[in-house]
Design an enzyme around this catalytic site. Structure first.
Site, short mmCIF file in Angstrom:
data_model
loop_
_atom_site.label_atom_id
_atom_site.label_comp_id
_atom_site.label_asym_id
_atom_site.label_seq_id
_atom_site.Cartn_x
_atom_site.Cartn_y
_atom_site.Cartn_z
N CYS A 92 -5.06 -3.71 3.04
CA CYS A 92 -4.78 -3.37 4.43
C CYS A 92 -5.99 -3.52 5.37
O CYS A 92 -6.33 -4.62 5.77
CB CYS A 92 -4.20 -1.95 4.48
SG CYS A 92 -3.26 -1.60 5.99
N GLU A 147 0.85 -1.19 0.00
CA GLU A 147 0.00 0.00 0.00
C GLU A 147 0.89 1.25 0.00
O GLU A 147 1.92 1.29 0.66
CB GLU A 147 -0.89 -0.01 1.24
CG GLU A 147 -1.88 1.12 1.32
CD GLU A 147 -2.77 1.05 2.56
OE1 GLU A 147 -3.86 1.63 2.54
OE2 GLU A 147 -2.38 0.39 3.54
N LYS A 180 -9.95 0.71 -2.45
CA LYS A 180 -10.07 0.31 -1.06
C LYS A 180 -11.45 0.67 -0.51
O LYS A 180 -11.89 1.82 -0.58
CB LYS A 180 -8.97 1.00 -0.24
CG LYS A 180 -8.87 0.55 1.20
CD LYS A 180 -7.67 1.23 1.88
CE LYS A 180 -7.45 0.73 3.29
NZ LYS A 180 -6.28 1.40 3.92
#
Length: 295
Positions: A172, A52, A130
């Protein structure tokens, strides 16, 4: 779901995770990435994943928004950063997963954290924005994280079809929401890709446990490249990029130094594990969807 047809018809893949200590400067980060790519194994097909924030991390407020590019599609030319990433994939003849690159969103005050998958010919094959944004208080140097202030959440689930390999894309903080991974599994995933930048505090407490759990639950291989070290603004990340098998065994752990880990895998192991313990058939809770989807 993104469905990408290819002529790949093999179960044997090389998985590689680059572990970076990225700065706010895309040029410096690209140089670091290019240098590490010179060290990857010669085996092909190979999927190399970046963490990321690989090209811009821990900069001043608005740094990602400044460099955000329109997401390339059949109607537009890729921006300069996407062009350089495409060139790296083409030069190395690899599938290159860019953990996140800031792309422009419908809100001019916020960017999308886009995970981009380039093919060996440089073509952008799949993208994912995301969904779960990290708004949390942590007992570390940064203390308070409010990702939603500058980032627009995504609204789609992506499984990239690379022949035998079906790569589910997540980023993440997504790892804490297992419904997403059950949905990816339902859509055919056998490799979970999870580029990350975990804090040192949350990483020490939860990183290995969460990633092994997601691999075990979905009975998939897992590739998780990570940021590591102390960054330009003092933010500290945990490192420990991981490659995990469908039984939850850690095949490689990068520790805390920048570098890379690489493992040769056989995707037939996924079918073997799933046939011996058919979780999907036994699951009595089959309905998973994004909360923003219409009912």
């Amino acid at each position: 779901m993104t469905d990408i047809g290819t002529d790949i018809d093999t179960s044997i893949w090389q998985l590689t995770a680059l572990q970076l200590c990225s700065s706010p400067d895309p040029a410096d980060n690209l140089q670091q990435i290019a240098k590490l790519l010179q060290q990857i194994p010669a085996d092909r097909p190979q999927l190399v994943a970046l963490p990321e924030g690989a090209l811009c991390f821990a900069g001043a407020d608005g740094a990602n928004l400044v460099i955000a590019e329109p997401l390339a599609d059949q109607h537009s030319e890729p921006g300069p950063l996407q062009q350089q990433l495409s060139q790296l994939a083409r030069q190395q003849q690899i599938y290159l997963l860019v953990g996140t690159l800031p792309t422009q969103s419908a809100d001019p005050t916020r960017f999308s954290a886009s995970s981009l998958l380039f093919g060996p010919d440089g073509t952008l094959l799949a993208d994912y924005q995301k969904i779960h944004l990290f708004d949390a208080d942590v007992s570390d140097h940064t203390a308070s994280y409010r990702e939603s202030a500058a980032t627009m959440p995504g609204d789609k689930v992506t499984v990239a079809d690379l022949g035998v390999l079906k790569a589910g894309l997540a980023i993440c903080y997504d790892v804490r929401f297992p419904g997403l991974f059950q949905l990816l599994r339902q859509q055919g995933m056998n490799l979970l890709c999870l580029p990350s930048a975990f804090t040192t505090v949350t990483g020490a407490a939860h990183w290995h446990t969460l990633l092994r759990a997601r691999a075990i639950e979905t009975q998939s291989f897992l590739l998780a490249p990570a940021q590591t070290g102390t960054h330009a603004n003092g933010r500290q990340t945990y490192g420990h990029s991981l490659i995990i098998d469908p039984w939850g065994q850690v095949l490689a752990d990068a520790g805390t130094a920048p570098g890379l880990i690489s493992v040769r895998i056989d995707l037939n192991e996924v079918a073997s594990v799933r046939s011996k313990m058919p979780l999907a058939a036994h699951n009595q809770f089959q309905s998973y969807r994004l909360n923003r989807d219409p009912i």
